[in-house]
Write an enzyme that holds these catalytic residues in place. Sequence first.
Site, PDB file in Angstrom:
ATOM      1  N   ASP A   1      -1.288  -0.295  -3.341  1.00  0.00           N
ATOM      2  CA  ASP A   1      -0.311  -0.891  -2.742  1.00  0.00           C
ATOM      3  C   ASP A   1       0.035  -2.047  -3.578  1.00  0.00           C
ATOM      4  O   ASP A   1      -0.728  -2.818  -4.147  1.00  0.00           O
ATOM      5  CB  ASP A   1      -0.617  -1.536  -1.317  1.00  0.00           C
ATOM      6  CG  ASP A   1      -1.019  -0.297  -0.364  1.00  0.00           C
ATOM      7  OD1 ASP A   1      -0.703   0.891  -0.535  1.00  0.00           O
ATOM      8  OD2 ASP A   1      -1.581  -0.560   0.784  1.00  0.00           O
TER       9      ASP A   1
ATOM     10  N   ASP B   1       4.225   4.968   0.955  1.00  0.00           N
ATOM     11  CA  ASP B   1       4.217   4.493   2.316  1.00  0.00           C
ATOM     12  C   ASP B   1       5.659   4.506   3.097  1.00  0.00           C
ATOM     13  O   ASP B   1       5.944   4.660   4.106  1.00  0.00           O
ATOM     14  CB  ASP B   1       3.656   3.106   2.665  1.00  0.00           C
ATOM     15  CG  ASP B   1       1.978   3.118   2.037  1.00  0.00           C
ATOM     16  OD1 ASP B   1       1.316   4.388   2.352  1.00  0.00           O
ATOM     17  OD2 ASP B   1       1.295   2.206   1.603  1.00  0.00           O
TER      18      ASP B   1
END
Length: 118
Positions: free
Chosen positions: A81, A99
Amino acid sequence: IEALLQNQEKLLFIPVDISATALESSSRILFSLVALAALLFMGRLMWQHGDKALFCSGLALIMGGALGNLVDRLRLGTVTDFIQWHVGEHYWPAFNVADSAITAGVVILLLDQIRKPS
């Protein structure tokens, strides 16, 4: 409002290794198998409902995000991330492009369901 939103995004490098915190190392195989099953299921839904553009667009975004996370997990052993938003001291959890695609796909599927006549 402009002052509130200035400097509210950060690019980070946060490897997310769920297996290290929640499950044993074989979890990479489990996550991969679940992702593959979900991809096959959504692919079949797209094939069955190919005439529904909005529905298929939502599924395509979800599938693309799932595939992106799957490739990272298989190639790197983890999903990274790297985007984080915040307003003042309030931080949204870090996320990645995959995501974002999954989230956008879910929103599109919800809109598709809402717009259908009863």
